[in-house]
Motif scaffolding. Structure first.
Motif, PDB file in Angstrom:
ATOM      1  N   GLU A  82       0.825  -1.213   0.000  1.00 15.84           N
ATOM      2  CA  GLU A  82       0.000   0.000   0.000  1.00 15.84           C
ATOM      3  C   GLU A  82       0.859   1.264   0.000  1.00 15.84           C
ATOM      4  O   GLU A  82       0.606   2.202  -0.745  1.00 15.84           O
ATOM      5  N   THR A  83       1.872   1.276   0.827  1.00 11.14           N
ATOM      6  CA  THR A  83       2.747   2.451   0.913  1.00 11.14           C
ATOM      7  C   THR A  83       3.557   2.619  -0.365  1.00 11.14           C
ATOM      8  O   THR A  83       3.744   3.739  -0.852  1.00 11.14           O
ATOM      9  N   SER A  86       1.193   4.020  -3.054  1.00  7.40           N
ATOM     10  CA  SER A  86       0.892   5.449  -2.841  1.00  7.40           C
ATOM     11  C   SER A  86       2.107   6.321  -3.142  1.00  7.40           C
ATOM     12  O   SER A  86       1.969   7.415  -3.699  1.00  7.40           O
TER      13      SER A  86
END
Length: 99
Positions: A82-83, A86
């Motif tokens: 997820e990081t 993003s």
């Protein structure tokens, strides 16, 4: 201390333009730039507002990559993904501004 003495010297047009440009890049007046240079003081480059903004954005990227590294060490693969996604989107957004 009050500056009371004046020094004058001649330069070519090219030298004049170079000195003016370098003084402007450092954020100094021409007199201040030449005085600092002649006295051997460290004359540093002054960042523009745009450059400061770029450094702030780069700092955000660095924070995100540190977070990714820490999550990876902890074995949290979902948060790593997820990081990373993003961060990639943030980088893409900024790169698109250049096009």
């Amino acid at each position: 201390m009050k500056k009371t003495k004046k020094i004058e010297f001649r330069v070519t047009l090219t030298e004049y333009l170079i000195i003016q440009k370098k003084a402007k890049e450092t954020g100094c007046s021409t007199s201040e730039f030449l005085r600092n240079t002649a006295l051997g003081y460290n004359v540093t480059y002054k960042l523009t507002e745009e450059e400061i903004e770029v450094y702030k954005e780069l700092n955000k990227f660095a924070d995100n990559f540190r977070r990714i590294g820490n999550l990876f060490k902890l074995g949290d693969t979902t948060a790593v993904k997820e990081t990373a996604v993003s961060t990639a989107l943030l980088i893409r957004e900024h790169l698109n501004k250049l096009i």
